[in-house]
Design an enzyme around this catalytic site. Sequence first.
Site, PDB file in Angstrom:
ATOM      1  N   HIS A  63       0.826  -1.128  -0.151  1.00  0.00           N
ATOM      2  CA  HIS A  63      -0.168  -0.145   0.021  1.00  0.00           C
ATOM      3  C   HIS A  63       1.046   1.167  -0.025  1.00  0.00           C
ATOM      4  O   HIS A  63       1.475   1.537   1.035  1.00  0.00           O
ATOM      5  CB  HIS A  63      -0.855   0.066   1.281  1.00  0.00           C
ATOM      6  CG  HIS A  63      -1.708  -1.034   1.256  1.00  0.00           C
ATOM      7  ND1 HIS A  63      -3.146  -1.068   0.780  1.00  0.00           N
ATOM      8  CD2 HIS A  63      -1.786  -2.267   1.716  1.00  0.00           C
ATOM      9  CE1 HIS A  63      -3.546  -2.586   1.107  1.00  0.00           C
ATOM     10  NE2 HIS A  63      -3.049  -3.354   1.444  1.00  0.00           N
ATOM     11  N   HIS A 181      -8.785  -9.810  -1.457  1.00  0.00           N
ATOM     12  CA  HIS A 181      -8.847  -9.836   0.096  1.00  0.00           C
ATOM     13  C   HIS A 181     -10.181 -10.447   0.474  1.00  0.00           C
ATOM     14  O   HIS A 181     -11.267 -10.017   0.330  1.00  0.00           O
ATOM     15  CB  HIS A 181      -8.869  -8.327   0.644  1.00  0.00           C
ATOM     16  CG  HIS A 181      -9.076  -8.181   2.133  1.00  0.00           C
ATOM     17  ND1 HIS A 181      -7.979  -7.429   2.833  1.00  0.00           N
ATOM     18  CD2 HIS A 181      -9.902  -8.579   3.027  1.00  0.00           C
ATOM     19  CE1 HIS A 181      -8.372  -7.612   4.108  1.00  0.00           C
ATOM     20  NE2 HIS A 181      -9.574  -8.144   4.000  1.00  0.00           N
ATOM     21  N   ASP A 310       2.148  -7.160   2.602  1.00  0.00           N
ATOM     22  CA  ASP A 310       0.928  -6.206   2.968  1.00  0.00           C
ATOM     23  C   ASP A 310       1.394  -5.055   3.622  1.00  0.00           C
ATOM     24  O   ASP A 310       1.000  -4.852   4.620  1.00  0.00           O
ATOM     25  CB  ASP A 310       0.019  -7.209   3.551  1.00  0.00           C
ATOM     26  CG  ASP A 310      -1.382  -6.484   3.691  1.00  0.00           C
ATOM     27  OD1 ASP A 310      -1.606  -5.468   3.217  1.00  0.00           O
ATOM     28  OD2 ASP A 310      -2.170  -6.867   4.170  1.00  0.00           O
ATOM     29  N   HIS A 314       0.705   3.420   8.218  1.00  0.00           N
ATOM     30  CA  HIS A 314      -0.105   4.337   9.096  1.00  0.00           C
ATOM     31  C   HIS A 314       0.694   5.473   9.788  1.00  0.00           C
ATOM     32  O   HIS A 314       1.996   5.086  10.019  1.00  0.00           O
ATOM     33  CB  HIS A 314      -1.022   3.660   9.910  1.00  0.00           C
ATOM     34  CG  HIS A 314      -2.063   2.639   9.248  1.00  0.00           C
ATOM     35  ND1 HIS A 314      -3.031   3.134   8.205  1.00  0.00           N
ATOM     36  CD2 HIS A 314      -2.010   1.426   8.961  1.00  0.00           C
ATOM     37  CE1 HIS A 314      -3.959   2.131   7.948  1.00  0.00           C
ATOM     38  NE2 HIS A 314      -3.045   1.184   8.243  1.00  0.00           N
TER      39      HIS A 314
HETATM   40  O1  DOR Z   1      -4.125  -4.921   7.323  1.00  0.00           O
HETATM   41  C1  DOR Z   1      -4.787  -4.349   6.550  1.00  0.00           C
HETATM   42  N1  DOR Z   1      -4.324  -3.092   6.090  1.00  0.00           N
HETATM   43  N2  DOR Z   1      -5.667  -4.932   5.769  1.00  0.00           N
HETATM   44  C2  DOR Z   1      -6.306  -4.381   4.694  1.00  0.00           C
HETATM   45  O2  DOR Z   1      -7.120  -5.118   4.308  1.00  0.00           O
HETATM   46  C3  DOR Z   1      -5.929  -3.036   4.381  1.00  0.00           C
HETATM   47  C4  DOR Z   1      -4.766  -2.479   4.739  1.00  0.00           C
HETATM   48  C5  DOR Z   1      -4.479  -0.965   4.827  1.00  0.00           C
HETATM   49  O3  DOR Z   1      -4.563  -0.592   3.740  1.00  0.00           O
HETATM   50  O4  DOR Z   1      -3.994  -0.587   5.667  1.00  0.00           O
HETATM   51 ZN    ZN Z   2      -3.161  -5.235   1.924  1.00  0.00          ZN
HETATM   52 ZN    ZN Z   3      -6.085  -6.984   2.381  1.00  0.00          ZN
END
Ligand code: DOR
Ligand code: ZN
Ligand code: ZN
Length: 447
Positions: A63, A181, A310, A314
């Site tokens: 991401h 997902h 993944d 944040h």
């Molecule tokens: O842990 C996760 N973070 N799972 C998700 O499906 C989205 C992702 C995020 O975009 O932060």
């Molecule tokens: Zn993800």
């Molecule tokens: Zn995911």
Amino acid sequence: MIVDSVLINAKAYLKGQIVDCSIAIEEGKIHKIGKETQMPSADEKTNLHNLLVLPGLIDEHVHLRDEGKAYKEDFVSGTSASAAGGFTTVFDMPNNEPVTMSVATLRDRMALAARRTFVNVGLYSEFPRKVSELQDIVSEGVVGFKLFMGSQIGGLNVDEDEALQDAFKEVSPLKVPVAVHAEDKTLLYANEEKLRLAKKVSLQAFEQAHSEEVELKAIERLIKISASIDIRMHFCHVSTAKGVEVISEAKKTGRKVTCEVTPNHLFLSASDLGRYGQLVIMAPPLRNKDQVKALWKGVEEGTIDTVGSDHAPHAANEKVASSVWDVKVGVPGLETTLPLMLTEVKKNRLSFAQVVGLLAEKPAEIFGLKDCGQLEQGKNADISVVDFNKKFKVDASKFKSKAKFSPYDGWEVVGKPVKTYVNGNLVFDDGEIVAKAGSGSIVRGEF
Ligand code: DOR
Ligand code: ZN
Ligand code: ZN
């Protein structure tokens, strides 16, 4: 002929073996692999002093944020973290602001990425509102469609089997994979509602809402409704024994179904919740040790195809809240994935072949990146140079990612990425980014 550069004294992973060799690079491609004496003259010669050389790693699940979520991560910081973690190609997830789900949003994001990335980037799109737009999105250049089943993010109604089927039929001739997902929205929402009403706000409440059944239900449903449709379906972050089982059964019937596991679900478990608290809230959540064991078995037996980080950055203050429902889910992973995996090679739990398969060969194959994933003459000169003998402690405060936290902070690992070459250019060298932003390119698969 004089080539651009030659790397000498490499211990390179070539077709299953670690081989002492030199690598000549010309115009972004691997020109030749062989003995130093067989190398052509070069503008530049780099002595790797017997460091481990792996094919440039591919992380199919990142991401990168930017745009409206740039405070969490942007293309510059996210692809710096990629290069620092040994990744030469990363795929960007579409749950952005705006959501990547149309030709217009894709075009804007691509233009931004092209100016700001240090490594090669492939973009996912969410499903658009109208299936008739799928073709145009693919023509614009995506590595795949992402399907979030746990919430309504894209334009496809995930509650309706028929809508899903129509979309899959339309994707089928376009060949690009659908990365899923897999969490069942209806069951997840019902679980969450019940727990919220009962004023449950603990870590365990989150785990209960995102139960094993929630994952299994989504996987089973998608496998069933796509049974007669020829599509590539790649299940992201599989976290349950039953999930892996259902996927491997589908594989046995010849279907193009593949799956990924994250390092978090391999190296952590629900029993770590007490130690790490809300920091390790993620979706799918950490599971109990039996599930973790089954995931390792899947990795060892090859039923799990890839490891994707993944990487979910944040802001630090988003990772704590008085109620678990307000915590942002996910942790960064780009700068810890390779060392975590190589530490298992050092411990003889995994082989180099397995790690390269999970982090380079398989993602390249599944997503049709024909010139990536292997060190071979004619392929892209995407190269990860690693000090396999370097023991070090993960220090999240030094991450290139904007998210400077990690459950692995302070863990002792081996396998430090020291040089990362992208399309023949040295991008990361000894802790520093040494290239210009925009030196990476936008990639897409070929089928
Ligand atoms: O842990 C996760 N973070 N799972 C998700 O499906 C989205 C992702 C995020 O975009 O932060
Ligand atoms: Zn993800
Ligand atoms: Zn995911």
